[in-house]
Design a protein around this motif. Structure first.
Motif, mmCIF file in Angstrom:
data_model
loop_
_atom_site.group_PDB
_atom_site.id
_atom_site.type_symbol
_atom_site.label_atom_id
_atom_site.label_comp_id
_atom_site.label_asym_id
_atom_site.label_seq_id
_atom_site.Cartn_x
_atom_site.Cartn_y
_atom_site.Cartn_z
ATOM 1 N N TYR A 1 0.863 -1.031 -0.123
ATOM 2 C CA TYR A 1 -0.114 0.105 -0.088
ATOM 3 C C TYR A 1 0.961 1.069 0.092
ATOM 4 C CZ TYR A 1 -3.316 -3.408 2.093
ATOM 5 O OH TYR A 1 -4.162 -4.414 2.379
ATOM 6 N N LEU B 1 -5.123 6.632 2.050
ATOM 7 C CA LEU B 1 -4.619 5.547 1.009
ATOM 8 C C LEU B 1 -4.784 5.960 -0.260
ATOM 9 C CD1 LEU B 1 -3.912 2.597 0.634
ATOM 10 C CD2 LEU B 1 -6.157 1.903 0.306
ATOM 11 N N HIS C 1 -2.976 0.504 -3.838
ATOM 12 C CA HIS C 1 -2.390 -0.489 -3.453
ATOM 13 C C HIS C 1 -2.387 -1.618 -4.340
ATOM 14 C CE1 HIS C 1 -6.722 -2.397 -2.898
ATOM 15 N NE2 HIS C 1 -5.852 -3.618 -2.905
ATOM 16 N N GLU D 1 -7.327 4.092 -5.730
ATOM 17 C CA GLU D 1 -8.501 4.858 -5.233
ATOM 18 C C GLU D 1 -8.957 5.744 -5.717
ATOM 19 O OE1 GLU D 1 -9.773 4.043 -1.758
ATOM 20 O OE2 GLU D 1 -8.473 2.463 -2.546
ATOM 21 N N ARG E 1 -5.607 -9.502 1.977
ATOM 22 C CA ARG E 1 -6.418 -8.359 2.044
ATOM 23 C C ARG E 1 -7.804 -8.715 3.122
ATOM 24 N NH1 ARG E 1 -7.459 -6.280 -4.000
ATOM 25 N NH2 ARG E 1 -8.305 -8.200 -4.167
ATOM 26 N N ASN E 2 -7.488 -9.788 3.814
ATOM 27 C CA ASN E 2 -8.736 -10.072 4.801
ATOM 28 C C ASN E 2 -8.712 -8.967 5.826
ATOM 29 O OD1 ASN E 2 -8.983 -12.604 3.511
ATOM 30 N ND2 ASN E 2 -7.364 -13.385 5.006
ATOM 31 N N SER E 3 -9.978 -8.895 6.302
ATOM 32 C CA SER E 3 -10.190 -7.679 7.259
ATOM 33 C C SER E 3 -9.469 -7.508 8.602
ATOM 34 C CB SER E 3 -11.578 -7.483 7.745
ATOM 35 O OG SER E 3 -11.990 -8.999 8.441
ATOM 36 N N ASN E 4 -9.048 -8.970 8.822
ATOM 37 C CA ASN E 4 -8.108 -8.959 9.922
ATOM 38 C C ASN E 4 -6.804 -9.014 9.987
ATOM 39 O OD1 ASN E 4 -7.807 -11.294 9.046
ATOM 40 N ND2 ASN E 4 -8.246 -12.592 10.990
ATOM 41 N N SER F 1 -13.306 -5.620 11.452
ATOM 42 C CA SER F 1 -11.812 -5.698 12.292
ATOM 43 C C SER F 1 -11.391 -4.307 12.658
ATOM 44 C CB SER F 1 -10.906 -6.535 11.690
ATOM 45 O OG SER F 1 -11.134 -7.670 11.351
ATOM 46 N N PHE G 1 -8.489 -1.943 15.111
ATOM 47 C CA PHE G 1 -7.254 -1.906 15.307
ATOM 48 C C PHE G 1 -6.914 -0.426 16.012
ATOM 49 C CE2 PHE G 1 -5.662 -5.260 12.179
ATOM 50 C CZ PHE G 1 -6.903 -5.278 11.396
ATOM 51 N N THR H 1 -10.699 -8.962 16.207
ATOM 52 C CA THR H 1 -11.213 -9.731 15.182
ATOM 53 C C THR H 1 -12.087 -10.912 15.655
ATOM 54 O OG1 THR H 1 -9.274 -11.304 15.490
ATOM 55 C CG2 THR H 1 -9.030 -9.522 14.064
ATOM 56 N N SER I 1 -11.734 -2.095 9.789
ATOM 57 C CA SER I 1 -11.319 -2.725 8.437
ATOM 58 C C SER I 1 -12.583 -3.687 8.290
ATOM 59 C CB SER I 1 -10.237 -3.268 8.473
ATOM 60 O OG SER I 1 -9.933 -4.177 7.155
ATOM 61 N N VAL I 2 -13.034 -3.723 6.751
ATOM 62 C CA VAL I 2 -13.933 -4.902 6.428
ATOM 63 C C VAL I 2 -13.223 -5.627 5.335
ATOM 64 C CG1 VAL I 2 -15.961 -3.852 7.200
ATOM 65 C CG2 VAL I 2 -15.272 -3.565 5.067
ATOM 66 N N GLY I 3 -11.846 -5.505 5.321
ATOM 67 C CA GLY I 3 -11.173 -6.152 4.289
ATOM 68 C C GLY I 3 -10.746 -5.465 2.919
ATOM 69 N N GLY I 4 -9.825 -5.858 2.461
ATOM 70 C CA GLY I 4 -9.024 -5.307 1.192
ATOM 71 C C GLY I 4 -8.709 -3.923 1.454
ATOM 72 N N ASN I 5 -9.183 -2.846 0.460
ATOM 73 C CA ASN I 5 -8.623 -1.610 0.774
ATOM 74 C C ASN I 5 -9.654 -0.675 1.542
ATOM 75 O OD1 ASN I 5 -10.422 -1.832 -1.488
ATOM 76 N ND2 ASN I 5 -9.795 0.234 -2.066
ATOM 77 N N MET J 1 -10.280 0.197 4.718
ATOM 78 C CA MET J 1 -9.769 0.279 5.941
ATOM 79 C C MET J 1 -9.816 1.653 5.986
ATOM 80 S SD MET J 1 -5.925 -0.601 7.341
ATOM 81 C CE MET J 1 -6.443 -2.610 7.442
#
Lengths: 114, 112
Positions: free
Chosen positions: A33, A45, A48, A57, A97-100, B32, B34, B51, B94-98, B100
């Motif tokens: 990113y 951002l 990425h 974006e 790219r998972n949310s966690n 998620s 942070f 998470t 964040s819900v994933g990917g970009n 965030m």
């Protein structure tokens, strides 16, 4: 043992003169990113890469481009820097790219435009 | 859509006293969450993340945060502030990917 390395730490360029910032990673992460952070603001951002797939974006100016020649390296090119582009540029990586997934950040490149 | 609101732009505490940095979130999905810390002229470092496991999350340097779904909050706390805790803190959803989203940040000042 730096994992995300940004060079240079400080970069000075002239108005309208193209500049390239570099980022490398030793984590073998799929995602890289680029964030822009202006003084006292949250990182924003720009785009990425997910592997070789570039994701821009919607509000990133065309003046900003990126290249990822291989897994380890990613570059941010500013074609014609303006005074408003002076900022800290942060490179980050994540395994997926998972949310966690957490982000691993480099120390940033502080760009000044004269 | 998701968003994050950090309720205080600046928090000042004395060394040895508790720290509370407040964060509320909005998300259409199970997010998620942070907390990242940024020391001057440095990149961001992860403090902790939530998470969907335990609602009380322990992080590095003695920080912890509690996820409260009913209040849509994820406040960051530390029992006793240290001078080295002075930094900018960002809450992130964040819900994933970009997708965030960063909060605007809270600057923590620690007085001797």
């Amino acid at each position: 043992d730096a994992m995300v390395i940004q060079n240079p730490r400080y970069q000075v360029t002239q108005f309208g003169k193209p500049v390239t910032l570099s980022c490398s990673q030793t984590l073998n992460h799929n995602v890289m990113y680029w964030y822009q952070q202006k003084s006292s603001q949250a990182p924003k951002l720009l785009f990425h890469y997910y592997d070789k797939d570039f994701n821009n974006e919607a509000d990133t100016p065309d003046n900003f481009q990126s290249r990822r020649p291989n897994t380890s390296f990613c570059f941010l090119d500013i074609r014609s820097p303006g005074l408003g582009d002076a900022a800290m540029y942060l490179c980050a990586t994540s395994r997926d790219r998972n949310s966690n997934e957490k982000l691993f950040f480099g120390s940033g490149t502080q760009l000044s435009v004269l | 859509a998701q968003s994050v609101t950090q309720l205080d732009s600046h928090v000042s505490v004395s060394e040895g006293t508790p720290v509370l940095l407040r964060c509320n979130y909005s998300s259409s999905y199970s997010p998620s969450l942070f907390w990242y810390v940024q020391h001057p002229n440095k990149g961001l470092q992860l403090l902790l993340k939530y998470t969907s496991a335990a609602t009380l999350v322990k992080g590095i340097n003695g920080f912890e945060a509690e996820f409260k779904k009913s209040e849509t909050s994820f406040h960051l706390t530390k029992p006793s502030a240290h001078m080295s805790d002075a930094a900018e803190y960002f809450c992130v959803v964040s819900v994933g990917g970009n997708d965030m989203r960063f909060g605007a940040g809270t600057r923590l000042t620690v007085k001797p």
